[in-house]
Design a protein around this motif. Sequence first.
Motif, short mmCIF file in Angstrom:
data_model
loop_
_atom_site.label_atom_id
_atom_site.label_comp_id
_atom_site.label_asym_id
_atom_site.label_seq_id
_atom_site.Cartn_x
_atom_site.Cartn_y
_atom_site.Cartn_z
N VAL A 124 -16.49 116.94 93.66
CA VAL A 124 -17.07 118.37 94.90
C VAL A 124 -15.52 119.27 95.71
N LYS A 125 -15.67 120.60 95.24
CA LYS A 125 -14.42 121.46 96.00
C LYS A 125 -15.22 122.06 96.32
N TRP A 126 -13.90 122.30 97.98
CA TRP A 126 -14.55 123.47 98.86
C TRP A 126 -13.34 124.37 99.12
N GLY A 127 -12.71 124.72 100.07
CA GLY A 127 -12.21 125.24 100.47
C GLY A 127 -10.39 125.68 99.70
N THR A 128 -10.26 126.61 99.18
CA THR A 128 -8.84 126.48 98.70
C THR A 128 -8.59 128.29 98.98
N GLY A 129 -7.24 128.27 98.57
CA GLY A 129 -6.88 129.35 99.17
C GLY A 129 -4.92 128.93 98.70
N PHE A 130 -4.17 129.96 99.05
CA PHE A 130 -3.15 130.45 97.77
C PHE A 130 -1.81 130.07 99.12
N GLY A 131 0.03 129.31 98.98
CA GLY A 131 0.96 129.96 99.80
C GLY A 131 2.04 129.09 98.83
N ASP A 132 3.05 129.73 99.09
CA ASP A 132 4.63 129.30 98.48
C ASP A 132 4.72 128.82 99.15
N PHE A 133 4.62 127.58 99.34
CA PHE A 133 4.69 126.20 99.76
C PHE A 133 6.29 125.75 99.88
N ASP A 134 6.78 126.16 98.65
CA ASP A 134 8.63 125.26 98.39
C ASP A 134 9.37 126.79 99.02
N ASN A 135 8.94 128.17 98.92
CA ASN A 135 9.41 129.05 99.27
C ASN A 135 9.99 129.73 98.04
N ASP A 136 9.58 128.78 97.17
CA ASP A 136 10.45 129.93 95.12
C ASP A 136 10.22 130.76 94.53
N GLY A 137 8.85 131.43 95.66
CA GLY A 137 9.27 133.16 94.75
C GLY A 137 7.53 133.32 94.00
N TRP A 138 7.13 131.77 93.99
CA TRP A 138 5.42 131.50 92.69
C TRP A 138 4.75 130.95 93.84
N PRO A 139 3.31 131.51 94.08
CA PRO A 139 2.36 130.95 94.79
C PRO A 139 2.07 129.95 94.47
N ASP A 140 0.99 129.14 95.12
CA ASP A 140 0.85 127.40 94.77
C ASP A 140 -0.62 127.46 94.93
N ILE A 141 -1.16 126.43 95.02
CA ILE A 141 -2.81 127.02 95.18
C ILE A 141 -3.76 125.74 95.80
N ILE A 142 -3.97 124.91 96.86
CA ILE A 142 -4.29 124.33 97.58
C ILE A 142 -5.88 123.88 97.03
N ILE A 143 -6.86 122.80 97.34
CA ILE A 143 -7.57 122.43 97.64
C ILE A 143 -8.46 121.16 97.86
N ALA A 144 -9.30 121.65 98.59
CA ALA A 144 -10.08 120.48 99.37
C ALA A 144 -10.94 120.36 99.15
N ASN A 145 -11.49 118.96 98.79
CA ASN A 145 -12.26 117.75 98.08
C ASN A 145 -13.64 117.21 99.18
N GLY A 146 -15.05 117.53 98.97
CA GLY A 146 -15.55 116.16 99.37
C GLY A 146 -16.37 115.89 99.42
N ASN A 147 -17.74 115.31 99.02
CA ASN A 147 -19.18 115.09 98.92
C ASN A 147 -19.60 114.94 100.07
N PHE A 148 -20.67 115.31 100.33
CA PHE A 148 -21.92 116.46 101.03
C PHE A 148 -21.92 114.78 102.07
N THR A 149 -22.03 113.94 101.57
CA THR A 149 -22.65 112.50 102.87
C THR A 149 -21.75 111.52 101.84
N THR A 150 -21.71 110.64 102.70
CA THR A 150 -21.51 108.64 102.19
C THR A 150 -22.78 108.11 101.89
N LEU A 151 -23.37 108.96 101.34
CA LEU A 151 -24.94 108.24 100.84
C LEU A 151 -24.69 107.80 99.27
N MET A 152 -23.58 109.20 98.86
CA MET A 152 -22.79 109.43 97.59
C MET A 152 -22.24 108.14 96.97
#
Length: 350
Positions: free
Chosen positions: A146-174
């Motif tokens: 289950v995916k939520w926040g996402t964004g881009f940034g050049d985390f290794d400064n090579d000139g090409w933007p990378d992508i990060i995705i934050a994941n996690g379900n709604f409840t521990t019942l899952m």
Amino acid sequence: MFRSAIRFHFALAGVLFLAVPAGALPQTPAPRESSPEPDVVSVAPALLKRDPGITVPVPKSRPHFRDFSAQAGLTTVPHTRVDRRFVLDTMAGGGVALFDCDNDGKLDLIGTRFGNQPASLYWSRGDHFTDIAAQGKPASLTTAPVKWGTGFGDFDNDGWPDIIIANGNFTTLMDTIPGEARFAEPLQLFRNLGDRTFEEIADSAGLNDAPLRSRRGTAFGDINNDGNLDLAVFNVAGPPSVFLNETTNGNHRVLFRLIGTKSNAMAIGARVRVITPKMRQIDEVHGGGSYNSTDDTRLHFGLGSDAVMSKVQVEWPSGLKQEFTDVAADAIYEIKEGQAIRKVSPMPAP
């Protein structure tokens, strides 16, 4: 690549709407009851049965929108199945971010979704978008969680933007249901390989060294002004996480703080183009993004081996255009609308 820190606290769901003249709407005004708000007008589809003699004029000065998503290519075939106990005829939206994934001068779109639905990477072709997440790898690796926040940034400064995705379900019942996405899920970091494909490196970068959490919003910025983009993540039922980027590879970088005078003071909507001997990059100052988050409004560019930017071009919301030449890398700059670029402070050696 990252070191985790704690107690640093730090929105956009995607349907594309196009403003059109009031007369172009395929709808007919319908009668309404008297309202204490005289500017409120309700419209109903023309197929609704009503008294044809009753009309409510809609002033042309008011904004009107038409859903342009399908024509622009922002559609994806549903991936849920009947044997999953539910069927969705549309995809559930999560986080959204705009960035130029291939440095072709056009902003592309990354969008996250619910579990068992892949993220989409919409590559801008100028007049429409094509979802290239399957070819670029993010689709297959992002389908399950289950995916939520996402964004881009050049985390290794090579000139090409990378992508990060934050994941996690709604409840521990899952966690008690076989086959369902877990409540606490790993972060995902997709390193841009420069050819519209990506490799997932979150574990090797240290983002999942600490106990996993159910993540939500993500925000990026150079917290300690060392030239590396850092990451803040909002967690469910716990304090936020801050990951300090400790990458050392000799790549150059730069930060720009824009200040509007005729435009808005935060320069929201301003676009910066950086040209070096090896590549061209663009980015814009955004007021929000990811999921319930906002990034550092300073624009960060990784420059690879280029120590000097041939040109830095700024397009302000007011329409003013500025250009600066032979700008040295590895520094933080301030650009005030209509004025000369000013070096605020140097960065540590890359």
